[in-house]
Design a protein around this motif. Structure first.
Motif, PDB file in Angstrom:
ATOM      1  N   PHE A 124       0.841  -1.190   0.000  1.00  0.00           N
ATOM      2  CA  PHE A 124       0.000   0.000   0.000  1.00  0.00           C
ATOM      3  C   PHE A 124       0.882   1.249   0.000  1.00  0.00           C
ATOM      4  N   SER A 125       0.408   2.266  -0.686  1.00  0.00           N
ATOM      5  CA  SER A 125       1.025   3.581  -0.530  1.00  0.00           C
ATOM      6  C   SER A 125       0.556   4.182   0.785  1.00  0.00           C
ATOM      7  N   SER A 126       1.093   5.334   1.128  1.00  0.00           N
ATOM      8  CA  SER A 126       0.519   6.083   2.247  1.00  0.00           C
ATOM      9  C   SER A 126      -0.895   6.506   1.849  1.00  0.00           C
ATOM     10  N   PRO A 127      -1.763   6.834   2.806  1.00  0.00           N
ATOM     11  CA  PRO A 127      -3.164   7.112   2.479  1.00  0.00           C
ATOM     12  C   PRO A 127      -3.355   8.377   1.647  1.00  0.00           C
ATOM     13  N   TYR A 128      -4.250   8.265   0.672  1.00  0.00           N
ATOM     14  CA  TYR A 128      -4.618   9.450  -0.114  1.00  0.00           C
ATOM     15  C   TYR A 128      -5.972  10.011   0.321  1.00  0.00           C
ATOM     16  N   TYR A 129      -6.665   9.293   1.222  1.00  0.00           N
ATOM     17  CA  TYR A 129      -7.970   9.770   1.682  1.00  0.00           C
ATOM     18  C   TYR A 129      -8.340   9.059   2.970  1.00  0.00           C
ATOM     19  N   ALA A 254       3.712  14.110  -1.220  1.00  0.00           N
ATOM     20  CA  ALA A 254       3.944  15.450  -1.769  1.00  0.00           C
ATOM     21  C   ALA A 254       2.621  16.132  -2.115  1.00  0.00           C
ATOM     22  N   LEU A 255       1.686  15.377  -2.674  1.00  0.00           N
ATOM     23  CA  LEU A 255       0.370  15.932  -3.011  1.00  0.00           C
ATOM     24  C   LEU A 255      -0.407  16.299  -1.756  1.00  0.00           C
ATOM     25  N   ARG A 256      -0.255  15.495  -0.711  1.00  0.00           N
ATOM     26  CA  ARG A 256      -0.922  15.815   0.552  1.00  0.00           C
ATOM     27  C   ARG A 256      -0.343  17.104   1.146  1.00  0.00           C
ATOM     28  N   THR A 260      -3.083  19.366  -2.432  1.00  0.00           N
ATOM     29  CA  THR A 260      -3.764  18.919  -3.660  1.00  0.00           C
ATOM     30  C   THR A 260      -4.801  17.844  -3.373  1.00  0.00           C
ATOM     31  N   LEU A 261      -4.484  16.904  -2.473  1.00  0.00           N
ATOM     32  CA  LEU A 261      -5.438  15.845  -2.157  1.00  0.00           C
ATOM     33  C   LEU A 261      -6.709  16.425  -1.548  1.00  0.00           C
ATOM     34  N   ASP A 262      -6.550  17.402  -0.666  1.00  0.00           N
ATOM     35  CA  ASP A 262      -7.722  18.034  -0.057  1.00  0.00           C
ATOM     36  C   ASP A 262      -8.551  18.778  -1.099  1.00  0.00           C
TER      37      ASP A 262
END
Length: 279
Positions: A124-129, A254-256, A260-262
């Motif tokens: 798994f990646s780190s959480p995106y949501y 990086a997106l978090r 960007t994720l939000d």
């Protein structure tokens, strides 16, 4: 002289053998260096469901980039250095993607909650949501227009036994009649349909599904405040031991950090999608 000839031939043979070994060794190194960690060299292959549902993918067309997970996928692709034209989509069932064995994707996203059991078979990646809890009802109830948690205090609120939704309903809403507990979400949905309860607490993805597919006249009132509920975390699924796991995780992080994720969640799963936070 005759006795000195064999050593010269032996030395020459050894030299040829050494040269051949060096050539093979260099070829092996070059072959290894040319091997890509990606399914297809120069492409990012992303897996999703068949079909993929709203609001995660709009009109079952992930290549459009429309929908929460489609937008997340292209944001990660860009962070990894891929143009949109270099993204390739493949389809899998939910279970196929998390089963042991080789995969035909670099990563897959289908609302996979990160669990230790699943992590035995895949990375798994780190959480995106992180999924919030939400409240649904149906047209015609006295609470169909509720915009705050306080307005639900006198409602008959239901939730499934043993779920984070039940804990969230008890802590965030704390209805005067107590939370009505059901054996399963299916039982709770039936109770809502038949008027035994006024509202139902489920996780937000389930709320979208119930309102969009299951409930006739279903109404998504909104999300419960994050501090009052327990969230499940979603991660990208990669093959077990993938060489890309660290790189993909760094892209998600990086997106978090950039917000960007939000922003993507707010567009596709937030107030703009009909799921405001109930204050």
């Amino acid at each position: 002289m005759p006795r000195s000839a064999p050593p010269r031939r032996t030395a020459r043979a050894l030299a040829l053998l050494a040269a051949a070994s060096l050539t093979v060794g260099l070829s092996a190194c070059q072959s290894t260096e040319a091997t890509s960690d990606y399914v297809t060299e120069g492409k990012l292959t992303i897996g999703t469901g068949e079909p993929a549902y709203y609001p995660y993918v709009i009109d079952d067309a992930p290549e459009s980039g429309d929908g929460f997970e489609a937008a997340i996928a292209y944001a990660i692709a860009a962070e990894l250095g891929f143009d949109a034209a270099d993204v390739v989509w493949v389809r899998t069932t939910f279970e196929e993607a998390i089963a042991p064995g080789p995969k035909d994707f670099d990563f897959n996203l289908q609302q996979y909650t990160i669990t230790s059991d699943r992590a035995e078979n895949v990375d798994f990646s780190s959480p995106y949501y992180a999924t919030p809890q939400a409240v649904v009802t149906v047209d015609g109830t006295a609470y169909a227009g509720a915009t705050t948690v306080a307005e639900l205090s006198d409602a008959l609120v239901g939730a499934a036994s043993g779920t984070t939704s039940l804990a969230a309903a008890e802590s965030a809403i704390a209805p005067t009649a107590g939370v009505q507990v059901f054996n399963s979400n299916d039982d709770a949905v039936l109770a809502l349909q038949t008027g035994q309860i006024d509202a139902l607490v489920v996780d937000l993805p389930t709320a979208f599904y119930l309102v969009g597919v299951v409930l006739e006249g279903g109404v998504l009132l909104g999300q419960l405040p994050a501090d009052d509920g327990v969230s499940d975390e979603w991660g990208l699924v990669l093959p077990k031991g993938s060489a890309l796991t660290a790189e993909v995780t760094a892209a998600v992080d990086a997106l978090r950090d950039a917000g960007t994720l939000d922003e993507i969640a707010a567009t596709w799963l937030g107030e703009d999608a009909g799921a405001p936070v109930l204050q």
